[in-house]
Design a protein around this motif. Structure first.
Motif, PDB file in Angstrom:
ATOM      1  N   SER A  57       1.689   7.261  -4.860  1.00 19.54           N
ATOM      2  CA  SER A  57       3.067   7.247  -4.359  1.00 19.54           C
ATOM      3  C   SER A  57       3.137   7.670  -2.880  1.00 19.54           C
ATOM      4  O   SER A  57       2.209   8.282  -2.364  1.00 19.54           O
ATOM      5  CB  SER A  57       3.930   8.157  -5.238  1.00 19.54           C
ATOM      6  OG  SER A  57       3.423   9.457  -5.202  1.00 19.54           O
ATOM      7  N   TRP A  84       5.447   9.110   0.776  1.00 21.57           N
ATOM      8  CA  TRP A  84       6.006  10.387   1.230  1.00 21.57           C
ATOM      9  C   TRP A  84       7.521  10.405   1.344  1.00 21.57           C
ATOM     10  O   TRP A  84       8.106  11.455   1.551  1.00 21.57           O
ATOM     11  CB  TRP A  84       5.410  10.761   2.592  1.00 21.57           C
ATOM     12  CG  TRP A  84       5.398   9.627   3.602  1.00 21.57           C
ATOM     13  CD1 TRP A  84       4.303   8.875   3.952  1.00 21.57           C
ATOM     14  CD2 TRP A  84       6.488   9.107   4.371  1.00 21.57           C
ATOM     15  NE1 TRP A  84       4.657   7.913   4.878  1.00 21.57           N
ATOM     16  CE2 TRP A  84       5.989   8.045   5.157  1.00 21.57           C
ATOM     17  CE3 TRP A  84       7.847   9.429   4.476  1.00 21.57           C
ATOM     18  CZ2 TRP A  84       6.791   7.307   6.029  1.00 21.57           C
ATOM     19  CZ3 TRP A  84       8.648   8.697   5.348  1.00 21.57           C
ATOM     20  CH2 TRP A  84       8.121   7.653   6.102  1.00 21.57           C
ATOM     21  N   LYS A 106      -1.983  10.242  -7.565  1.00 21.05           N
ATOM     22  CA  LYS A 106      -2.137  10.823  -6.233  1.00 21.05           C
ATOM     23  C   LYS A 106      -0.830  10.718  -5.462  1.00 21.05           C
ATOM     24  O   LYS A 106      -0.355   9.621  -5.192  1.00 21.05           O
ATOM     25  CB  LYS A 106      -3.229  10.090  -5.447  1.00 21.05           C
ATOM     26  CG  LYS A 106      -3.613  10.839  -4.173  1.00 21.05           C
ATOM     27  CD  LYS A 106      -4.423   9.995  -3.217  1.00 21.05           C
ATOM     28  CE  LYS A 106      -3.571   9.267  -2.202  1.00 21.05           C
ATOM     29  NZ  LYS A 106      -2.790  10.133  -1.313  1.00 21.05           N
ATOM     30  N   GLU A 138      -0.512  12.428   0.822  1.00 22.00           N
ATOM     31  CA  GLU A 138      -1.102  13.625   1.431  1.00 22.00           C
ATOM     32  C   GLU A 138      -0.118  14.291   2.389  1.00 22.00           C
ATOM     33  O   GLU A 138      -0.283  15.449   2.758  1.00 22.00           O
ATOM     34  CB  GLU A 138      -2.398  13.258   2.174  1.00 22.00           C
ATOM     35  CG  GLU A 138      -2.273  12.252   3.313  1.00 22.00           C
ATOM     36  CD  GLU A 138      -2.365  10.792   2.837  1.00 22.00           C
ATOM     37  OE1 GLU A 138      -1.956  10.511   1.690  1.00 22.00           O
ATOM     38  OE2 GLU A 138      -2.828   9.950   3.638  1.00 22.00           O
ATOM     39  N   GLY A 142       3.151   1.259   1.958  1.00 28.37           N
ATOM     40  CA  GLY A 142       3.227   0.240   3.003  1.00 28.37           C
ATOM     41  C   GLY A 142       2.661  -1.097   2.532  1.00 28.37           C
ATOM     42  O   GLY A 142       1.798  -1.159   1.651  1.00 28.37           O
ATOM     43  N   THR A 198      -1.185  -1.527   2.996  1.00 30.28           N
ATOM     44  CA  THR A 198      -1.948  -0.829   1.951  1.00 30.28           C
ATOM     45  C   THR A 198      -1.877  -1.619   0.646  1.00 30.28           C
ATOM     46  O   THR A 198      -2.874  -1.742  -0.069  1.00 30.28           O
ATOM     47  CB  THR A 198      -1.405   0.602   1.733  1.00 30.28           C
ATOM     48  OG1 THR A 198      -1.216   1.211   2.998  1.00 30.28           O
ATOM     49  CG2 THR A 198      -2.354   1.431   0.901  1.00 30.28           C
ATOM     50  N   LEU A 243       6.507  -2.428  -2.069  1.00 33.92           N
ATOM     51  CA  LEU A 243       6.079  -2.283  -0.672  1.00 33.92           C
ATOM     52  C   LEU A 243       7.280  -2.189   0.272  1.00 33.92           C
ATOM     53  O   LEU A 243       8.358  -1.786  -0.143  1.00 33.92           O
ATOM     54  CB  LEU A 243       5.135  -3.441  -0.336  1.00 33.92           C
ATOM     55  CG  LEU A 243       4.002  -3.649  -1.369  1.00 33.92           C
ATOM     56  CD1 LEU A 243       3.176  -4.871  -1.056  1.00 33.92           C
ATOM     57  CD2 LEU A 243       3.121  -2.404  -1.484  1.00 33.92           C
ATOM     58  N   LYS A 255       5.775   6.359  16.054  1.00 28.97           N
ATOM     59  CA  LYS A 255       5.908   4.940  15.694  1.00 28.97           C
ATOM     60  C   LYS A 255       7.367   4.488  15.863  1.00 28.97           C
ATOM     61  O   LYS A 255       7.645   3.435  16.445  1.00 28.97           O
ATOM     62  CB  LYS A 255       5.440   4.722  14.246  1.00 28.97           C
ATOM     63  CG  LYS A 255       5.722   3.321  13.721  1.00 28.97           C
ATOM     64  CD  LYS A 255       5.462   3.163  12.221  1.00 28.97           C
ATOM     65  CE  LYS A 255       6.378   2.096  11.651  1.00 28.97           C
ATOM     66  NZ  LYS A 255       6.203   1.815  10.244  1.00 28.97           N
ATOM     67  N   GLU A 287       9.172  -3.628   9.812  1.00 29.60           N
ATOM     68  CA  GLU A 287       9.731  -2.431   9.174  1.00 29.60           C
ATOM     69  C   GLU A 287       9.538  -1.219  10.096  1.00 29.60           C
ATOM     70  O   GLU A 287       8.416  -0.875  10.449  1.00 29.60           O
ATOM     71  CB  GLU A 287       9.048  -2.180   7.826  1.00 29.60           C
ATOM     72  CG  GLU A 287       9.724  -1.054   7.067  1.00 29.60           C
ATOM     73  CD  GLU A 287       9.092  -0.761   5.708  1.00 29.60           C
ATOM     74  OE1 GLU A 287       7.859  -0.733   5.625  1.00 29.60           O
ATOM     75  OE2 GLU A 287       9.853  -0.550   4.745  1.00 29.60           O
TER      76      GLU A 287
HETATM   77  O1  TXE Z   1       1.947   4.396   3.800  1.00 32.79           O
HETATM   78  P1  TXE Z   1       0.655   4.173   2.959  1.00 32.79           P
HETATM   79  P2  TXE Z   1       2.121   5.236   5.153  1.00 32.79           P
HETATM   80  C1  TXE Z   1       5.975   1.854   4.915  1.00 32.79           C
HETATM   81  C2  TXE Z   1       6.669   2.335   6.170  1.00 32.79           C
HETATM   82  C3  TXE Z   1       5.657   3.220   6.783  1.00 32.79           C
HETATM   83  C4  TXE Z   1       4.386   2.462   6.471  1.00 32.79           C
HETATM   84  C5  TXE Z   1       3.143   3.270   6.478  1.00 32.79           C
HETATM   85  O2  TXE Z   1       6.923   1.252   7.023  1.00 32.79           O
HETATM   86  O3  TXE Z   1       5.839   3.383   8.163  1.00 32.79           O
HETATM   87  O4  TXE Z   1       4.596   1.963   5.168  1.00 32.79           O
HETATM   88  O5  TXE Z   1       3.349   4.489   5.776  1.00 32.79           O
HETATM   89  C6  TXE Z   1      -1.990   5.936  -0.234  1.00 32.79           C
HETATM   90  N1  TXE Z   1      -6.189   3.197  -1.347  1.00 32.79           N
HETATM   91  N2  TXE Z   1       6.317   2.631   3.742  1.00 32.79           N
HETATM   92  O6  TXE Z   1       0.959   5.082   6.075  1.00 32.79           O
HETATM   93  O7  TXE Z   1      -0.566   4.432   3.773  1.00 32.79           O
HETATM   94  C7  TXE Z   1      -1.488   7.063   0.637  1.00 32.79           C
HETATM   95  O8  TXE Z   1      -2.381   8.170   0.608  1.00 32.79           O
HETATM   96  C8  TXE Z   1      -5.329   3.830  -2.170  1.00 32.79           C
HETATM   97  C9  TXE Z   1       7.192   2.007   2.821  1.00 32.79           C
HETATM   98  O9  TXE Z   1       2.434   6.611   4.772  1.00 32.79           O
HETATM   99  O10 TXE Z   1       0.825   2.877   2.288  1.00 32.79           O
HETATM  100  C10 TXE Z   1      -0.147   7.347  -0.012  1.00 32.79           C
HETATM  101  O11 TXE Z   1      -0.317   8.121  -1.183  1.00 32.79           O
HETATM  102  N3  TXE Z   1      -4.261   4.511  -1.725  1.00 32.79           N
HETATM  103  C11 TXE Z   1       7.256   2.714   1.552  1.00 32.79           C
HETATM  104  C12 TXE Z   1       0.331   5.937  -0.382  1.00 32.79           C
HETATM  105  O12 TXE Z   1      -0.849   5.140  -0.422  1.00 32.79           O
HETATM  106  C13 TXE Z   1      -4.026   4.525  -0.400  1.00 32.79           C
HETATM  107  C14 TXE Z   1       7.109   4.153   1.518  1.00 32.79           C
HETATM  108  C15 TXE Z   1       1.303   5.313   0.630  1.00 32.79           C
HETATM  109  O13 TXE Z   1       0.726   5.372   1.902  1.00 32.79           O
HETATM  110  C16 TXE Z   1      -4.874   3.859   0.494  1.00 32.79           C
HETATM  111  C17 TXE Z   1       6.188   4.649   2.500  1.00 32.79           C
HETATM  112  C18 TXE Z   1      -6.010   3.177  -0.028  1.00 32.79           C
HETATM  113  N4  TXE Z   1      -6.898   2.533   0.744  1.00 32.79           N
HETATM  114  C19 TXE Z   1       5.847   3.879   3.572  1.00 32.79           C
HETATM  115  N5  TXE Z   1      -4.406   4.039   1.749  1.00 32.79           N
HETATM  116  C20 TXE Z   1       8.177   2.201   0.501  1.00 32.79           C
HETATM  117  N6  TXE Z   1       7.948   1.003   0.014  1.00 32.79           N
HETATM  118  O14 TXE Z   1       9.057   2.899   0.056  1.00 32.79           O
HETATM  119  C21 TXE Z   1      -3.291   4.791   1.639  1.00 32.79           C
HETATM  120  N7  TXE Z   1      -3.058   5.111   0.344  1.00 32.79           N
END
Ligand code: TXE
Length: 479
Positions: free
Chosen positions: A147, A149, A173, A176, A227, A230, A249, A332, A383
């Motif tokens: 999930s 943040w 998880k 972080e 994201g 990811t 996403l 950002k 986004e």
């Molecule tokens: O998200 P990440 P980030 C969007 C928003 C934001 C961007 C990046 O635009 O600016 O995404 O945010 C875990 N294998 N949203 O970098 O990295 C990570 O540890 C498995 C939209 O914080 O996608 C965290 O627990 N897990 C969104 C989770 O993925 C991995 C909400 C999300 O982190 C991983 C948040 C990997 N290789 C951000 N890499 C929404 N849809 O609500 C990362 N993670």
């Protein structure tokens, strides 16, 4: 405060004893550390989940329901403590954590605790063939929940509750960046009598801890919110192992305002749908399209209301806009404001950081409204996920439909009108998983939730979530 992994019902340090700093976004200070877990920690969590599965998956729905509802009640009892932890960890206004995030986490457990008792199998008499078919809905085994943040406990529990309700055991998880309430959830699960190993929470970075979960060959399903990049990576890693995936996403949601709407209602809701949680909600309406006949009036009234929002310390009850989640995220969002200016956008209000007395190093940004001249500019396509919205006028239903759909995302859309014909046409044609008409963020947990296009695959919520977390098996008996 340092936190630990929750494995097999026990709190424990990471095997390698490596740690990551946890920042308080309201003042930029490190206030604790979290495990920097590795593959070995994930393996340990997996083993605990695997051992718990044979017994947990055979418990009756009523027994599971009782425990989920107990967790829900304990979340409610601990509301104040959890809301304070969430607000400190994430930067969200305490009022929001108390009124929305923590109550919703409790609702998630209550809802799925009830839903599992109503999740009936289907059966069909195959007339003429002297056979009866029925569908078993069997739990998958050990599943992974990852999930983000922005809504830490709300989204963490939105995955965990249906997973365990359906009889699975979980390796989870949290982000972080916001691990605190997930940590506190472990204590609550123990108190509620959740058997050891049914839920295991491993803290750490996405690229190591998260990666170990998605790569694990025996974790058969992954429910992920985060994201889009990811999500695409997870899909690639999971495909050769044929894992079940639910990916929620990013979004770039249109908020479409027609002149025939209830203006005051629309105005108040649009302020909320633009800036709730500092605009860090995947459902926020970040692209506002306004019918040309009311555009100037809207622009004036909206900017006036946005300017009146209080940016302040998250722990202050009067704060509307708290701190952004992290320094890199603040940078950002600021970059996007510069990009908007470079692309001839006009900043109508906000656009700069705010210094809060006593918390000078916190990550505060004024709510920002940008008037754009083209729907194709980057700030209208990408986004931003912060307190930044764009506004522009439109002439006709067809024009606005085309602009609304001309993005790679398709999570939600909001429509303001009192015209029934238009409502039906637009809601049929908007490319989104959710369309709100004359409201925003009104959620009924029975409804399917998720997006189309780059906003993800699969649906959460209601029986959709229970279907995701089970395998359907058809049994055909000839008599
Ligand atoms: O998200 P990440 P980030 C969007 C928003 C934001 C961007 C990046 O635009 O600016 O995404 O945010 C875990 N294998 N949203 O970098 O990295 C990570 O540890 C498995 C939209 O914080 O996608 C965290 O627990 N897990 C969104 C989770 O993925 C991995 C909400 C999300 O982190 C991983 C948040 C990997 N290789 C951000 N890499 C929404 N849809 O609500 C990362 N993670």
């Amino acid at each position: 405060m340092n936190i630990q992994n929750y494995i097999n019902g026990n709190f424990q340090n990471p095997i390698n004893n490596h740690w990551i700093d946890n920042y308080n976004p309201s003042n930029g200070e490190v206030y604790g550390q979290i495990p920097n877990s590795t593959k070995e920690d994930v393996e340990k969590a997996y083993s605990a989940a695997k051992s718990a599965f044979p017994i947990w998956s055979k418990t009756t729905p009523e027994d599971r329901s009782r425990i989920l509802i107990k967790i829900s009640e304990l979340l409610e009892v601990n509301l104040k403590r959890l809301a304070e932890a969430e607000s400190k960890d994430n930067g969200k206004p305490i009022s929001l954590a108390k009124a929305v995030d923590i109550p919703r986490a409790a609702s998630n457990f209550r809802f799925f605790g009830n839903a599992i008792t109503q999740f009936a199998s289907e059966s069909h008499e195959s007339v003429g063939q002297q056979a009866i078919n029925y569908t078993l809905r069997q739990p998958i085994g050990v599943v992974g929940c990852i999930s983000p943040w922005n809504l830490p406990l709300y989204l963490f529990t939105w995955k965990i509750a249906p997973a365990i309700a359906a009889g699975n055991c979980v390796v989870a998880k949290p982000s972080e960046v916001t691990p605190m309430t997930a940590y506190l959830l472990g204590e609550i699960c123990n108190e509620a009598g959740l058997p050891k190993g049914v839920l295991n929470i491993v803290h750490g970075l996405g690229t190591t801890t998260g990666q170990a979960i998605i790569e694990h060959p025996d974790i058969k399903a992954i429910s992920f919110t985060g994201g889009t990049a990811t999500g695409a990576h997870i899909a690639k890693v999971a495909a050769p192992m044929f894992k079940k995936l639910s990916l929620e996403l990013g979004g770039k949601n249109p908020n479409i305002i027609f002149a025939d709407c209830d203006y005051q209602d629309m105005l108040a809701t649009t302020v909320r749908s633009s800036f709730a949680n500092q605009g860090q909600v995947c459902l926020c309406g970040s692209r506002i399209f306004v019918e040309v006949s009311i555009y100037n009036q809207f622009k004036k009234d909206f900017v006036e209301k946005v300017k009146a929002l209080t940016v302040g310390h998250p722990s202050n009850e009067d704060t509307h806009i708290g701190a952004l989640v992290s320094k890199p995220h603040l940078e950002k969002v600021k970059e996007y404001i510069q990009i908007a200016k470079d692309e001839n956008g006009t900043v109508l209000c906000g656009g700069n950081e705010v210094t809060i007395k006593g918390s000078e190093n916190g990550y505060y940004l004024k709510p920002t409204v940008i008037e754009v001249t083209s729907d194709e500019c980057r700030v209208n396509q990408e986004e931003i996920f912060g307190p930044v919205v764009t506004i522009m006028p439109f002439k006709s239903e067809d024009d606005v439909l085309e602009m609304a759909n001309k993005v790679k995302y398709g999570l939600s859309a909001t429509l303001w009108t009192n015209d029934l014909k238009r409502t039906m046409k637009m809601s049929n044609e908007l490319q989104a998983g959710i369309v709100w008409v004359n409201t925003w963020m009104m959620r009924d947990l029975r409804t399917p939730f998720g997006g189309v296009k780059a906003s993800g695959v699969g649906r959460e919520g209601g029986f959709e979530a229970l279907r995701f977390f089970t395998e359907a098996k058809n049994v055909c008996i000839k008599y």
